[in-house]
Design an enzyme around this catalytic site. Structure first.
Site, short mmCIF file in Angstrom:
data_model
loop_
_atom_site.label_atom_id
_atom_site.label_comp_id
_atom_site.label_asym_id
_atom_site.label_seq_id
_atom_site.Cartn_x
_atom_site.Cartn_y
_atom_site.Cartn_z
N ASP A 214 0.84 -1.21 0.00
CA ASP A 214 0.00 0.00 0.00
C ASP A 214 0.87 1.26 0.00
O ASP A 214 1.59 1.51 0.97
CB ASP A 214 -0.91 -0.04 1.25
CG ASP A 214 -2.02 0.98 1.23
OD1 ASP A 214 -1.93 1.95 0.45
OD2 ASP A 214 -2.96 0.83 2.01
N HIS A 306 -9.83 -1.22 -7.39
CA HIS A 306 -9.51 0.01 -6.65
C HIS A 306 -8.55 0.90 -7.43
O HIS A 306 -8.75 2.11 -7.50
CB HIS A 306 -8.92 -0.39 -5.29
CG HIS A 306 -8.60 0.76 -4.39
ND1 HIS A 306 -9.56 1.59 -3.85
CD2 HIS A 306 -7.40 1.22 -3.92
CE1 HIS A 306 -8.98 2.50 -3.08
NE2 HIS A 306 -7.67 2.30 -3.11
C1 HEM Z 1 -3.93 2.59 -4.40
C2 HEM Z 1 -5.47 0.12 -0.56
C3 HEM Z 1 -8.43 3.78 0.59
C4 HEM Z 1 -6.66 6.33 -3.08
C5 HEM Z 1 -4.10 1.61 -3.48
C6 HEM Z 1 -3.44 0.33 -3.49
C7 HEM Z 1 -3.87 -0.35 -2.41
C8 HEM Z 1 -4.81 0.49 -1.71
C9 HEM Z 1 -3.43 -1.73 -1.97
C10 HEM Z 1 -2.45 -0.16 -4.55
C11 HEM Z 1 -1.03 0.17 -4.26
C12 HEM Z 1 -0.73 1.64 -4.23
O1 HEM Z 1 -0.57 2.29 -5.27
O2 HEM Z 1 -0.69 2.15 -3.11
C13 HEM Z 1 -6.41 0.91 0.08
C14 HEM Z 1 -7.11 0.52 1.28
C15 HEM Z 1 -7.95 1.54 1.60
C16 HEM Z 1 -7.76 2.58 0.60
C17 HEM Z 1 -6.93 -0.80 2.01
C18 HEM Z 1 -8.89 1.68 2.75
C19 HEM Z 1 -8.78 1.01 3.88
C20 HEM Z 1 -8.22 4.79 -0.31
C21 HEM Z 1 -8.86 6.07 -0.28
C22 HEM Z 1 -8.35 6.79 -1.31
C23 HEM Z 1 -7.40 5.95 -2.00
C24 HEM Z 1 -9.90 6.52 0.75
C25 HEM Z 1 -8.67 8.19 -1.73
C26 HEM Z 1 -9.82 8.78 -1.65
C27 HEM Z 1 -5.76 5.54 -3.73
C28 HEM Z 1 -4.98 5.99 -4.87
C29 HEM Z 1 -4.20 4.91 -5.26
C30 HEM Z 1 -4.51 3.82 -4.35
C31 HEM Z 1 -4.99 7.38 -5.49
C32 HEM Z 1 -3.21 4.86 -6.42
C33 HEM Z 1 -3.92 4.58 -7.70
C34 HEM Z 1 -2.93 4.51 -8.84
O3 HEM Z 1 -2.48 5.58 -9.26
O4 HEM Z 1 -2.61 3.40 -9.25
N1 HEM Z 1 -4.93 1.68 -2.38
N2 HEM Z 1 -6.82 2.15 -0.30
N3 HEM Z 1 -7.34 4.74 -1.36
N4 HEM Z 1 -5.45 4.24 -3.45
FE1 HEM Z 1 -6.21 3.17 -1.93
#
Ligand code: HEM
Length: 396
Positions: A214, A306
């Site tokens: 993450d 996601h």
């Molecule tokens: C990407 C998990 C909540 C925005 C990711 C990734 C994971 C992840 C595993 C892929 C690896 C990475 O690029 O970091 C989670 C979990 C969440 C959560 C477990 C809640 C418990 C959120 C929220 C937002 C968000 C609330 C924004 C409103 C993003 C963004 C990316 C991302 C912008 C990168 C997308 C990309 O450019 O590939 N998240 N996330 N996430 N997450 Fe989350």
């Protein structure tokens, strides 16, 4: 209970000073200083254009403390608090005790301590500076996925305190909260953690408690991405070199997450669990190919994944995520109480964060296992030079 003989034996070992005990040396409480390159002796500079703790690589432990100003706190009172905090943050982050530190020994291990101060909307009201409030310094709009609790939301002031040692964090929290007690009361505290120093190679992206890598796709500080993180000349002058901060407590339902097999879990995010690579690639930092199709003409990265939903075609819809895991005592009858203290930094919350949170609110399979239960927004003023205090450009 310790038997009499065992008790005497352990007492003898203590009296024996540095006697070996079970293969471990007993040391005095005040041993030689740790080696210069030990994580305990690391320091992060306090003074500078920006506050530390934003682009600083995530330390192992964090406490987020939100405070509410007490009635009657005005601009002059805020100046007094900021002067005291600035002075003690500068001391503590270099491993020196606070000015009136009652436990000075606890300050001796800076462990990469950073303290980042944020202002909620209430600070501008108290300071009589409403006219200088950026439009985004207001609670986020309500989202369908939200199940927000007052106990984890809002706040006039924020202290984000991070270090590679929990005693260091607890001590800094205590010193700074104690100093604020005539100005503000604690509203909520959220504690979070990542890997401890020395347990993974430095630079390794953290894992959350769902097991996912993450934090991979993040703006890169020190590049042209800086415009996404730091407020520049187009923002309010008092926030130059500062940033906007979103803190959301997001609960994970690990019990229903357990019901998914690995391929299903990987589809939810669009990335592999073993190394965080996109499902269209083999390395963590490879760009995902959102156009790629399977032989059956289905998208390799699903439409509800996601990472597909968290991206937009607009290059401004990006922000720096710097989240921490939490894992607290479960309520009676439940197995866990875990999730993410989701933290993001962006120059403009309305223009960068909110559109993405809206997209995720509309469609994101991950929503089935995650629930936002707290939400707060803060303006993080720029850093300060020696002799200045935090927030001076707003309060002077
Ligand atoms: C990407 C998990 C909540 C925005 C990711 C990734 C994971 C992840 C595993 C892929 C690896 C990475 O690029 O970091 C989670 C979990 C969440 C959560 C477990 C809640 C418990 C959120 C929220 C937002 C968000 C609330 C924004 C409103 C993003 C963004 C990316 C991302 C912008 C990168 C997308 C990309 O450019 O590939 N998240 N996330 N996430 N997450 Fe989350």
């Amino acid at each position: 209970r310790l038997g009499r003989r065992a008790f005497l034996a352990s007492g003898a070992a203590v009296l024996g000073g540095a006697a070996a005990l079970g293969g471990r040396e007993l040391l005095d409480a005040d041993p030689e200083p740790a080696a210069p390159d030990s994580p305990g002796r690391a320091t992060v500079a306090f003074h500078g254009e920006h506050q530390a703790g934003v682009v600083t690589p995530g330390q192992a432990f964090a406490s987020f403390v939100a405070l509410d100003l007490v009635d009657g706190v005005d601009r002059e009172a805020l100046v007094r608090l900021m002067r005291v905090w600035t002075d003690d943050i500068e001391r503590l982050t270099r491993g020196a005790p606070g000015l009136t530190d009652t436990e000075p020994e606890l300050a001796a291990v800076p462990a990469g301590l950073t303290v980042t101060v944020g202002y909620g909307p209430g600070v501008l009201t108290a300071a009589g500076r409403e006219d200088l409030r950026p439009g985004w310094l207001t609670p986020l709009p309500a989202f369908g996925v939200d199940r927000l609790q007052e106990a984890w939301s809002g706040g006039d002031l924020l202290l984000q305190i991070c270090a590679d040692d929990e005693i260091t964090v607890a001590h800094a929290v205590r010193v700074l909260v104690k100093e604020a007690r005539t100005f503000a009361t604690v509203r909520w505290v959220q504690r979070g953690f990542r890997n401890s120093p020395g347990t993974v190679t430095p630079g390794t992206t953290m894992r959350n408690l769902m097991g996912q890598v993450d934090g991979t796709s993040n703006p890169i500080p020190g590049t042209e991405d800086d415009r996404l993180i730091w407020i520049g000349p187009e923002g309010p002058a008092w926030l130059h070199g500062g940033t906007g901060m979103v803190v959301r407590r997001i609960a994970m339902n690990l019990d229903t997450w357990d019901e998914l097999d690995r391929p299903a879990r990987e589809q939810v995010i669009g990335r592999r669990l073993d190394n965080g690579a996109p499902l269209t690639g083999t390395h963590e930092h490879e760009e995902p190919d959102l156009e790629a199709m399977t032989e059956l003409k289905l998208p390799v990265i699903e439409s509800f994944a996601h990472i597909r939903r968290a991206r937009s075609d607009d290059p401004d819809h990006r922000f720096l995520r710097r989240s921490y895991n939490y894992d607290e005592s479960p309520p009676a009858g439940e197995l866990s109480n875990s999730g993410l203290v989701f933290v993001s930094f962006q120059a403009d919350i309305d223009a960068q964060f909110t559109p993405i949170q809206r997209r995720l609110d509309q469609l994101d399979l991950l929503n089935q296992w995650t629930t936002p239960i707290g939400s707060a927004v803060f303006a993080v003023p720029g850093g300060c030079r020696p002799g200045e205090y935090l927030g001076q450009r707003l309060l002077e």
